[in-house]
Scaffold this motif. Structure first.
Motif, PDB file in Angstrom:
ATOM      1  N   VAL A 201      16.645 -19.040  -1.250  1.00 36.91           N
ATOM      2  CA  VAL A 201      17.029 -17.667  -0.924  1.00 36.91           C
ATOM      3  C   VAL A 201      15.737 -16.922  -0.649  1.00 36.91           C
ATOM      4  CG1 VAL A 201      18.036 -15.531  -1.814  1.00 36.91           C
ATOM      5  CG2 VAL A 201      19.120 -17.715  -2.344  1.00 36.91           C
ATOM      6  N   VAL A 202      15.680 -16.211   0.471  1.00 38.69           N
ATOM      7  CA  VAL A 202      14.479 -15.430   0.798  1.00 38.69           C
ATOM      8  C   VAL A 202      14.835 -13.945   0.792  1.00 38.69           C
ATOM      9  CG1 VAL A 202      13.422 -17.305   2.138  1.00 38.69           C
ATOM     10  CG2 VAL A 202      14.897 -15.662   3.302  1.00 38.69           C
ATOM     11  N   ALA A 203      13.810 -13.100   0.962  1.00 41.81           N
ATOM     12  CA  ALA A 203      13.999 -11.642   0.971  1.00 41.81           C
ATOM     13  C   ALA A 203      14.771 -11.162  -0.261  1.00 41.81           C
ATOM     14  CB  ALA A 203      14.694 -11.206   2.263  1.00 41.81           C
ATOM     15  N   ALA A 204      14.467 -11.774  -1.425  1.00 44.64           N
ATOM     16  CA  ALA A 204      15.101 -11.356  -2.683  1.00 44.64           C
ATOM     17  C   ALA A 204      14.192 -10.290  -3.293  1.00 44.64           C
ATOM     18  CB  ALA A 204      15.261 -12.548  -3.614  1.00 44.64           C
ATOM     19  N   SER A 205      14.461  -9.078  -2.933  1.00 46.00           N
ATOM     20  CA  SER A 205      13.554  -7.995  -3.251  1.00 46.00           C
ATOM     21  C   SER A 205      13.402  -7.782  -4.761  1.00 46.00           C
ATOM     22  CB  SER A 205      14.106  -6.787  -2.502  1.00 46.00           C
ATOM     23  OG  SER A 205      13.712  -5.653  -3.044  1.00 46.00           O
ATOM     24  N   GLY A 206      12.150  -7.701  -5.214  1.00 48.58           N
ATOM     25  CA  GLY A 206      11.863  -7.429  -6.624  1.00 48.58           C
ATOM     26  C   GLY A 206      11.906  -8.648  -7.532  1.00 48.58           C
TER      27      GLY A 206
END
Ligand code: PEP
Ligand code: MG
Length: 568
Positions: A201-206
């Protein structure tokens, strides 16, 4: 010590699969370069060192069977010594900047140049620039370049971003999955995770701030769901998802090397290939030939067109690797992809501009060389030729004429060759709508649902904010497919689908039921798609297609197909 509660993060799905396990958080140390007495000489030495180290990592990755990581690292080794980068840094030094500032300026300039081109391939190149310059910085400062994440037991890797070099030194057996804070579906970590068959999973903010090494993390690479410190209920939910995925993969493996059919008619499942490494993956998956050999990788990222010999070599290698057809698509380059030797003009709307077959009259020598190579390779196996982005009968007649002239020239020169079957991509609505008029002039159709969807829905396929309009299962797109299939049947030519819809289980199901002869998908989906075809054979296919075609929306089509498969 206070127990931290469960935290859910919605990221972007990047590689299918479900993983649960303890986190290992990778922290990349920031490196600052301090100027030496002769920064130019220090830079020159660091370039040589970085390029050599990246090439060595590439070789090591390849000999460990990690072809994807090898490809990325090779591109980075070349980029490290690319004159565009080296000259830009030397110019910045000559302008009086410190080496640290020069590297920062060039990194910003080149990355924003690549990032401004709205193309996933170029977004990847922007990431390469950052990783390459960082590697040069490490060579300059002596900070251990291979400061690899320490993974000693099966773990989920969590990081701001994972570099190609990180993935090359990891033991894939110990990586359960990746969660990164940055990146998109085409970032290195996504590509490499897919090739390793692990969830990402990418762009998993924080995420980096929210988890510490050793804490439990669960992720679903198909939905983008991430759970940090999952509760018992959440963990059970992810375990259940993992069991479903594992059962699907096991079912798909049953089909390795086995032919499938629909209503007694064999359906070929072949591979989409875009690099040397992909050919190996297609063979590994026992794909039934290559349904789409994207040749762009031979043409992009270089200063002159590939030679005839280089092309003959690759097409013959691909052709002789399979007993089934290998469909070589002539280069599909457009105004949005740089190929300096083609002297492409900047265009307001590159996707509606001079791309694919429309380009060939502007660079006849490059096209003719490719045709000569394909005709020569056609002696070595069942190599076929496919023209992309065709929109009219006139274009087909013109290009077929040029293929014939090329054959005559090869004959006159005494060069061994064969004239292969010539087909077209059906990816422009005008072609689907006039498929009956085109069919007599071609040997096969291959439906490119990626472009067919973008043109039918008038939604740029690279514009993320229009994702909701990109579903190839929209009834409008299916109607174009159905019309194409019906024309192919009437004219007794074969019709395949090589866009992403062919790898989507619901897409594979409805397209098979519609009557296509072949689905071409990336190697990892070959056996899964076969298992779907096998279940369609038991479903009520006719009523399903009718209902799908008269549905109002893509979501309705998906529901209709899912229900039909569930009943099978
Ligand atoms: C398509 O458009 O569906 C296709 C297969 O071609 P590409 O994705 O290379 O444009
Ligand atoms: Mg296309």
């Amino acid at each position: 010590m206070t127990e931290h509660p469960e935290l859910r993060i919605a990221g972007t799905p990047a590689s299918a699969g479900v993983a649960l396990g303890p986190a290992v958080v990778i922290e990349h140390q920031e490196v600052t370069v301090v100027d030496s007495a002769d920064p130019k000489a220090a830079f020159t030495a660091a370039v040589a060192e970085a390029s050599g180290e990246l090439q060595a990592m590439c070789d090591a990755a390849r000999s460990a069977g990690r072809a994807e990581a090898g490809d990325v690292l090779e591109a980075q080794a070349l980029m490290a010594r690319d004159p565009m980068l080296v000259d830009a840094v030397n110019t910045a030094l000559a302008d009086g900047l410190s080496l640290d500032a020069a590297l920062a300026r060039v990194e910003a300039e080149i990355s924003s140049l690549f990032a401004s081109i709205d193309d996933p391939y170029m977004a990847q190149r922007a990431q390469d620039v950052g990783e390459v310059i960082d590697w040069i910085r490490r060579c300059l400062t002596g900070v251990d370049s291979a400061a690899s994440p320490r993974v000693e037991s099966p773990s989920v890797l969590v990081a701001r971003s994972v570099t190609a070099a990180d993935t090359a030194v990891l033991d894939p057996e110990l990586v359960l999955g990746f969660v990164t804070e940055t990146g998109g579906p085409t970032s290195h970590v996504a590509i490499i995770a897919r090739s390793l068959g692990v969830a990402a999973v990418v762009a998993a903010s924080g995420v980096v701030e929210s988890v510490s090494t050793g804490e439990e993390v669960a992720l679903d690479g198909s939905t983008g769901d991430v759970a940090i410190r999952p509760s018992e209920t959440t963990a059970a939910d992810f375990e259940a998802r993992r069991a479903v995925v594992e059962a699907e993969v096991a079912a798909a493996e049953r089909f390795r090397g086995i032919g499938v059919s629909f209503r007694g008619r064999p359906i070929q499942v072949s591979a989409n290939v875009g690099s040397h490494a992909d050919v190996a993956r297609a063979l590994e998956a026992r794909a039934e030939g290559i349904g789409l050999l994207r040749t762009e990788f031979l043409f992009l990222d270089r200063t002159e067109a590939p030679s005839e010999q280089e092309q003959v070599g690759f097409y013959s290698f691909a052709g002789s690797s399979f007993s089934e057809p290998v469909v070589v698509r002539t280069f599909d380059i457009g105004g949005d992809k740089p190929a300096p030797y083609l002297e492409l003009e900047a265009e307001e709307n590159p996707f509606l501009g001079v791309r694919g077959a429309r380009l060939y009259s502007r660079c006849p020598d490059v096209f003719d060389t490719q045709v000569r190579a394909i005709l020569q390779a056609a002696c070595t196996g069942d190599v076929q030729m496919m023209l992309p982005m065709v929109s009219t009968v006139e274009e087909v007649l013109d290009l077929r004429g040029r293929v014939e002239q090329t054959a005559e020239r090869l004959e006159a020169e005494g060069v061994p060759h064969a004239v292969p079957p010539v087909g077209i991509m059906v990816e422009v609505p005008s072609v689907a709508l006039t498929a009956d008029a085109l069919a007599p002039h071609v040997d096969f159709f291959s439906i490119g649902t990626n472009d067919l969807t973008q043109y039918a829905m008038a939604a740029d396929r690279t514009n993320g904010s229009l994702d909701h309009l990109q579903d190839a299962l929209h009834p409008a797109v299916l109607a174009l497919c159905e019309r194409t299939v019906a024309a192919a049947r009437r004219h007794n030519i074969s019709v395949s689908v090589c866009g992403l819809a062919a790898a989507d289980p619901l897409g594979a199901a409805v397209l098979t039921a519609m009557g296509v002869d072949k689905l071409s998908v990336s190697a990892r989906f070959v056996n899964l798609v076969k298992s779907v075809i096998d279940s369609v054979d038991r479903a009520e296919a006719g009523p399903m297609v009718e209902a799908a075609l008269s549905a109002a929306a893509a979501t309705d089509v998906r529901r209709i197909v899912r229900e039909a498969l569930d009943r099978a």
